[in-house]
Design a protein around this motif. Sequence first.
Motif, PDB file in Angstrom:
ATOM      1  N   LEU A   8      45.404  53.323  17.066  1.00 11.20           N
ATOM      2  CA  LEU A   8      46.927  53.897  16.435  1.00 11.20           C
ATOM      3  C   LEU A   8      47.430  54.750  17.637  1.00 11.20           C
ATOM      4  O   LEU A   8      47.483  56.066  18.574  1.00 11.20           O
ATOM      5  N   ILE A   9      48.826  54.618  16.725  1.00 15.10           N
ATOM      6  CA  ILE A   9      49.896  55.126  17.906  1.00 15.10           C
ATOM      7  C   ILE A   9      50.685  55.950  16.240  1.00 15.10           C
ATOM      8  O   ILE A   9      51.206  55.675  15.659  1.00 15.10           O
ATOM      9  N   ALA A  10      50.828  57.294  16.699  1.00  8.33           N
ATOM     10  CA  ALA A  10      51.403  58.466  16.067  1.00  8.33           C
ATOM     11  C   ALA A  10      52.430  58.686  16.989  1.00  8.33           C
ATOM     12  O   ALA A  10      52.284  59.830  17.714  1.00  8.33           O
ATOM     13  N   ASP A  11      53.787  58.054  16.422  1.00  7.23           N
ATOM     14  CA  ASP A  11      54.818  58.354  17.286  1.00  7.23           C
ATOM     15  C   ASP A  11      56.100  58.192  16.197  1.00  7.23           C
ATOM     16  O   ASP A  11      55.836  57.407  15.456  1.00  7.23           O
ATOM     17  N   ASP A  12      56.805  59.738  16.344  1.00 12.62           N
ATOM     18  CA  ASP A  12      57.718  59.345  14.990  1.00 12.62           C
ATOM     19  C   ASP A  12      58.835  58.683  15.464  1.00 12.62           C
ATOM     20  O   ASP A  12      60.235  57.991  14.534  1.00 12.62           O
ATOM     21  N   ASP A  13      59.314  58.253  16.680  1.00 13.30           N
ATOM     22  CA  ASP A  13      60.329  57.675  17.393  1.00 13.30           C
ATOM     23  C   ASP A  13      59.969  55.867  16.871  1.00 13.30           C
ATOM     24  O   ASP A  13      58.849  55.476  17.624  1.00 13.30           O
ATOM     25  N   ALA A  14      60.504  55.037  16.370  1.00 14.40           N
ATOM     26  CA  ALA A  14      59.974  53.755  16.015  1.00 14.40           C
ATOM     27  C   ALA A  14      59.805  52.690  17.622  1.00 14.40           C
ATOM     28  O   ALA A  14      59.250  51.873  17.692  1.00 14.40           O
ATOM     29  N   GLY A  15      61.098  52.645  18.067  1.00 16.41           N
ATOM     30  CA  GLY A  15      61.464  52.295  19.082  1.00 16.41           C
ATOM     31  C   GLY A  15      59.893  52.735  19.724  1.00 16.41           C
ATOM     32  O   GLY A  15      59.711  51.400  21.049  1.00 16.41           O
ATOM     33  N   HIS A  16      59.721  54.111  20.518  1.00 12.23           N
ATOM     34  CA  HIS A  16      58.645  53.849  21.756  1.00 12.23           C
ATOM     35  C   HIS A  16      57.621  53.381  20.685  1.00 12.23           C
ATOM     36  O   HIS A  16      57.039  53.036  21.690  1.00 12.23           O
ATOM     37  N   ALA A  17      56.927  53.445  19.735  1.00  4.41           N
ATOM     38  CA  ALA A  17      56.271  53.181  19.276  1.00  4.41           C
ATOM     39  C   ALA A  17      55.929  51.501  19.320  1.00  4.41           C
ATOM     40  O   ALA A  17      54.822  51.200  19.554  1.00  4.41           O
ATOM     41  N   ARG A  18      56.930  50.656  19.059  1.00  2.00           N
ATOM     42  CA  ARG A  18      57.533  49.127  19.329  1.00  2.00           C
ATOM     43  C   ARG A  18      57.190  48.979  20.775  1.00  2.00           C
ATOM     44  O   ARG A  18      56.810  48.342  21.187  1.00  2.00           O
ATOM     45  N   LEU A  19      57.783  49.754  21.888  1.00  2.47           N
ATOM     46  CA  LEU A  19      57.858  49.197  23.293  1.00  2.47           C
ATOM     47  C   LEU A  19      56.194  49.969  23.946  1.00  2.47           C
ATOM     48  O   LEU A  19      55.611  49.146  24.765  1.00  2.47           O
ATOM     49  N   ILE A  20      55.578  50.714  23.959  1.00  3.03           N
ATOM     50  CA  ILE A  20      53.894  51.596  23.256  1.00  3.03           C
ATOM     51  C   ILE A  20      53.347  49.816  23.186  1.00  3.03           C
ATOM     52  O   ILE A  20      52.318  49.047  23.854  1.00  3.03           O
ATOM     53  N   GLU A  21      53.491  49.314  22.220  1.00  5.58           N
ATOM     54  CA  GLU A  21      52.743  47.688  21.938  1.00  5.58           C
ATOM     55  C   GLU A  21      52.946  46.719  22.393  1.00  5.58           C
ATOM     56  O   GLU A  21      51.952  46.609  23.036  1.00  5.58           O
ATOM     57  N   LYS A  22      53.995  46.982  22.660  1.00  6.83           N
ATOM     58  CA  LYS A  22      54.502  45.691  23.384  1.00  6.83           C
ATOM     59  C   LYS A  22      53.996  45.704  24.597  1.00  6.83           C
ATOM     60  O   LYS A  22      53.767  44.602  25.232  1.00  6.83           O
TER      61      LYS A  22
END
Length: 159
Positions: A8-22
């Motif tokens: 589960l990734i909880a982050d209001d910055d969609a760019g950070h969330a995508r970078l984390i998943e990537k």
Amino acid sequence: MTKEAVILIADDDAGHARLIEKNLRRAGLHNPVLQFGDGEQVLDFLFARGSGVKREADTPYLLLLDIRMPKLDGVEALRHIKADAELRKLPVSMLTTADDPREVARCHELGCSHYLVKPVDYEKFSEAIRQLGLFISLVRVPRACYEHWVKRVRNINIA
């Protein structure tokens, strides 16, 4: 018996969330990933509130939780999670730009498993997440017991 953990990734910055998943994927991690834009959304999921997707009782989860978010910040979300008899076993890694030692101590006092400061530099951030992904890929979370996972996550050292 073990089951693959859902990240589960909880982050209001969609760019950070995508970078984390990537970068978790680049590390060879293929666990399912769910993203949430704030602390309230992730609590609704975990506590099975509202009309959205709900947590499955027999599925292990690992939460990567940003601190600075709208509606409900990560520290308050952590406080709610660790106050619940069932959810307190959930491994929670704080991923944030805040490196204030008092904030780090407070999160550990509340029960976070790990605290990772997001480097401002893209390459360092990518590498930190990749290393976290490599660590996660080595661990299988038992369905009924998260304590072993929490002990291992607390000992990770990403510099």
